[in-house]
Design a protein around this motif. Structure first.
Motif, short mmCIF file in Angstrom:
data_model
loop_
_atom_site.label_atom_id
_atom_site.label_comp_id
_atom_site.label_asym_id
_atom_site.label_seq_id
_atom_site.Cartn_x
_atom_site.Cartn_y
_atom_site.Cartn_z
N TYR A 1 -0.86 -4.48 -10.08
CA TYR A 1 -1.55 -5.24 -9.05
C TYR A 1 -2.99 -4.76 -9.01
CZ TYR A 1 3.16 -6.45 -7.47
OH TYR A 1 4.45 -6.90 -7.41
N SER A 2 -3.87 -5.61 -8.53
CA SER A 2 -5.27 -5.21 -8.37
C SER A 2 -5.40 -4.27 -7.17
CB SER A 2 -6.16 -6.43 -8.18
OG SER A 2 -5.86 -7.07 -6.95
N ASP A 3 -6.47 -3.53 -7.14
CA ASP A 3 -6.69 -2.62 -6.03
C ASP A 3 -6.79 -3.36 -4.71
OD1 ASP A 3 -6.69 -0.62 -7.89
OD2 ASP A 3 -8.87 -0.40 -7.97
N GLN A 4 -7.42 -4.52 -4.74
CA GLN A 4 -7.57 -5.29 -3.51
C GLN A 4 -6.21 -5.72 -2.98
OE1 GLN A 4 -10.53 -5.54 -2.12
NE2 GLN A 4 -9.72 -6.63 -0.33
N GLU A 5 -5.31 -6.13 -3.87
CA GLU A 5 -3.97 -6.54 -3.44
C GLU A 5 -3.20 -5.36 -2.85
OE1 GLU A 5 -3.04 -10.22 -6.54
OE2 GLU A 5 -2.56 -8.15 -7.11
N LEU A 6 -3.33 -4.20 -3.47
CA LEU A 6 -2.63 -3.03 -2.95
C LEU A 6 -3.14 -2.64 -1.58
CD1 LEU A 6 -2.40 -0.77 -6.15
CD2 LEU A 6 -0.53 -1.97 -5.02
N LEU A 7 -4.47 -2.63 -1.41
CA LEU A 7 -5.04 -2.23 -0.12
C LEU A 7 -4.72 -3.24 0.97
CD1 LEU A 7 -8.52 -0.89 -1.33
CD2 LEU A 7 -6.51 0.44 -0.65
N GLU A 8 -4.67 -4.52 0.64
CA GLU A 8 -4.33 -5.53 1.64
C GLU A 8 -2.89 -5.41 2.11
OE1 GLU A 8 -5.27 -9.23 -0.14
OE2 GLU A 8 -7.45 -9.06 0.19
N ALA A 9 -2.03 -4.86 1.23
CA ALA A 9 -0.63 -4.72 1.59
C ALA A 9 -0.36 -3.48 2.43
CB ALA A 9 0.23 -4.67 0.32
N ILE A 10 -1.37 -2.60 2.56
CA ILE A 10 -1.19 -1.36 3.33
C ILE A 10 -1.54 -1.61 4.78
CG2 ILE A 10 -2.01 1.00 3.63
CD1 ILE A 10 -2.49 1.14 0.63
N HIS A 11 -0.61 -1.32 5.68
CA HIS A 11 -0.84 -1.45 7.11
C HIS A 11 -0.48 -0.11 7.77
CE1 HIS A 11 -1.43 -5.77 6.68
NE2 HIS A 11 -0.33 -5.80 5.92
N GLY A 12 -1.47 0.76 7.86
CA GLY A 12 -1.23 2.06 8.44
C GLY A 12 -1.68 3.16 7.50
N PRO A 13 -1.54 4.41 7.95
CA PRO A 13 -1.93 5.55 7.10
C PRO A 13 -1.10 5.58 5.81
CG PRO A 13 -1.60 6.24 9.37
CD PRO A 13 -1.08 4.85 9.29
N MET B 1 -5.34 12.24 11.43
CA MET B 1 -6.39 11.21 11.29
C MET B 1 -6.09 9.99 12.16
SD MET B 1 -7.08 11.46 7.16
CE MET B 1 -8.27 10.11 7.17
N ALA B 2 -4.81 9.62 12.23
CA ALA B 2 -4.45 8.47 13.09
C ALA B 2 -4.74 8.79 14.56
CB ALA B 2 -2.97 8.13 12.89
N GLU B 3 -4.41 10.02 14.98
CA GLU B 3 -4.73 10.41 16.36
C GLU B 3 -6.24 10.44 16.58
OE1 GLU B 3 -2.95 14.18 16.90
OE2 GLU B 3 -0.87 13.47 16.72
N ALA B 4 -6.97 10.88 15.57
CA ALA B 4 -8.43 10.94 15.70
C ALA B 4 -9.02 9.54 15.82
CB ALA B 4 -9.02 11.67 14.50
N MET B 5 -8.54 8.61 15.03
CA MET B 5 -9.05 7.23 15.12
C MET B 5 -8.77 6.63 16.49
SD MET B 5 -10.68 6.42 12.43
CE MET B 5 -10.78 4.66 12.67
N ALA B 6 -7.63 7.01 17.07
CA ALA B 6 -7.34 6.52 18.43
C ALA B 6 -8.34 7.09 19.43
CB ALA B 6 -5.91 6.89 18.81
#
Length: 598
Positions: A34-46, A121-126
């Motif tokens: 898969y292309s990098d763009q497709e992989l990143l679009e499929a990621i939802h979360g850390p 990192m997730a807590e920090a973004m919050a």
């Protein structure tokens, strides 16, 4: 946490199989499936992306650029024999690098640590999205990065109306009374450090279960990010060495060691370099090797860190700084990406850092020699901080063609020798000679000579020779000088001196064995009997008893007054009859014209 593993298109991947077995929810993909763009679009979360294929380094750079502000950590696994590229992996933007062979348990531990970092990192973004304000003073505006123990933010100081960096330590540390007590003691010492090249601690305290520190820097780049933008020339490397050395001198005055000098902890802010990272500092009396045997922290650790009861001194930090400068010059670290056990035996016994195979500092040999000296296995053979400060200062001035007054602290080094001596005294190490490199240095099309320009072409040729050849020439010259001196002394002893001593008057000498000979000499102390080789002294004859004897003419140096008077009286008497009627023994008539030699 989402785990994505990208492996080679063809062939087996043991690392992918191990991760899939331990983390069944992980996803395995082939490279370019898969292309990098497709992989990143499929990621939802850390997410943690593990790259284990031949194009992992450029792939990591593309993923880091495309990810933007997404909560993504990138791990690169290099095949056996490619560990030296671990530095290029970090420059490309990867967060962690492993090189085969390694213990499978280390891979799982690294994944667990990355998972903990992603949760922080997730807590920090919050906190950033909620515009959290620490103690009604510091408003968090952006997350800059995260590590195993803390998260770093860019914040606005509402009281001073300036931009600062906030470091939030994880709650498990702040919840320990022992840690907070030590944290406060070291923080007070940190606030006393006033070196221009040391990040200043403005404030510290606790907030909502966190321990925090406010540092006087805005958004800066670490050395890996600087190397990603440009290659550092020798003058820039010397500038980094000078900045960190001055920071270490200031740290030492507070009786603490830094213990964690690496590219991530050296920041470039407004073209100036600063040493950061407070959490790793330890008092001199409390060395702690906790975590050193976990390989990601060992790439810049001194050899004594891997030896039981190792002697931790400020020169342990000197070794780490030397490793950083070596990485800046060569863009590789022989210890990066490997488990400690892989190179441990050689690392603690051999000097492995050198510029023999490839020397990017060929036009600046003094800097290469300095780096090699800083990374010696024997800690007591490494240079002192004050010596390094002067070396880096002169190298930067010569190579960058920068007036001394433009550098912080330059005037003191340039105009006051007394300040250098007092600084060496404060360093606690005496009896060493400060090394300052002079001579000719070629940098591109420019040539910098020493101040004396009238040395002639011969000296210029000598100055351009490699250091080893110059040392050999000097040694040969000294050997020739010593040989000529010894040969001249030997020839003089056999000819000139002996001939001179044989020019004295002919007179009688008596030895302790009773031999009396007529000898010609000026050396009355060392004259020997030609018959038995025994010591002799001037001969005397007693007119009363007719005995012939020798009298010593030289008293001992430690005689008292009474002993001296007794010696002088004994010199005027015959030892046989005690008569004072003694005269020098006359020459025999048959030997009057002869010439005796010893």
């Amino acid at each position: 946490m989402i785990i994505l593993v990208i492996k080679e298109a063809d062939g087996d991947c043991p690392c992918a199989d191990q991760i899939s077995k331990e983390y069944p929810e992980s996803s395995i993909f082939r490279y370019k499936q898969y292309s990098d763009q497709e992989l990143l679009e499929a990621i939802h979360g850390p997410a943690l992306i593990v790259l284990n294929h031949k194009m992992a380094i450029p792939h990591a750079k593309l993923l880091r650029t495309a990810a933007g502000e997404m909560l993504i950590r990138i791990m690169v696994i290099l095949e056996e024999g490619f560990g030296k590229h671990a530095v290029n992996v970090r420059i490309a933007g990867a967060d962690i690098c492993l090189a085969k062979p390694f213990d499978p348990a280390l891979l799982l531990r690294a994944i667990e640590d990355e998972g903990s970092t992603l949760r922080r990192m997730a807590e920090a973004m919050a906190l950033v999205k909620s515009q959290a304000c620490i103690n009604r003073r510091y408003t968090l505006t952006q997350m800059l990065g995260a590590g195993r123990h803390a998260v770093v933010f860019l914040a606005q100081d509402l009281e001073a109306n300036t931009t600062v960096t906030i470091k939030l330590l994880r709650k498990s540390l702040a919840g320990s009374p022992e840690f907070m007590e030590e944290f406060q003691v070291l923080a007070e010492k940190y606030k006393l450090i006033t070196a221009p090249s040391m990040a200043t601690l403005l404030d510290y305290g606790s907030w909502n279960g966190y321990a925090y520190m406010a540092i006087n820097l805005g958004k800066a780049e670490n050395l890996y990010e600087v190397m990603a933008r440009r290659e550092l020339d020798p003058s820039e490397i010397a500038k980094v060495g000078l900045a960190v050395t001055r920071a270490l001198i200031a740290i030492k005055k507070q009786d603490v060691l830094h213990f964690d000098i690496k590219p991530e902890n050296i920041l470039c802010y407004k073209d100036q370099y600063y040493l950061t990272e407070f959490g790793s500092m330890l008092p001199f009396s409390k060395p702690d090797s906790t975590g050193y045997y976990y390989w990601p922290d060992s790439a810049y650790t001194s050899p004594e860190g891997f030896v039981d009861d190792g002697a931790f001194t400020i020169r342990s930090d000197v070794y780490s700084l030397g490793m950083v400068l070596y990485v800046l010059a060569r863009r590789e670290n022989p210890f990066a990406g490997r488990p400690c056990t892989w190179e441990l035996n050689r690392r603690v016994t051999e000097n492995m850092i050198n510029f023999l195979e490839e020397n990017p500092l060929e036009n600046c040999q003094p800097l290469a020699i300095t780096i090699e000296a800083m990374t010696l296995v024997r800690y007591d053979a490494r240079p002192r901080l004050r010596d390094l400060e002067i070396i880096f200062y002169h190298q930067f001035i010569i190579m960058a063609d920068t007036p001394a007054v433009e550098m912080s602290g330059g005037s003191a080094l340039q105009t006051s020798r007394a300040s250098t001596i007092s600084s060496a005294a404060s360093d606690g190490e005496h009896g060493h000679t400060t090394l300052v490199f002079t001579g000719a240095l070629k940098l591109g099309a420019r040539k910098y000579l020493s101040n004396n320009s009238s040395k002639g072409a011969g000296w210029s040729i000598f100055g351009n020779l490699p250091l080893k050849k110059r040392i050999m020439l000097v040694v040969l010259a000294l050997v020739m000088l010593v040989s000529l001196s010894c040969g001249g002394y030997w020839l003089g002893g056999r000819s000139v001196i002996r001939t001179y001593y044989e020019q004295g008057p002919l007179q009688m000498f008596s030895c302790y064995n009773g031999h009396t000979k007529a000898l010609r000499t000026l050396n009355f102390r060392d004259i020997r009997c030609p018959e038995c080789g025994d010591e002799t002294s001037p001969s005397y004859t007693c007119n009363r008893c007719g005995e012939i004897f020798g009298l010593t003419l030289w008293p001992r140096r430690n005689m008292t007054d009474e002993e001296s008077a007794e010696f002088e009286e004994r010199q005027m008497r015959c030892p046989f009859c005690k008569s004072t009627d003694i005269v020098p023994t006359p020459l025999p008539a048959q030997e009057g014209g002869s010439r005796k030699t010893p």
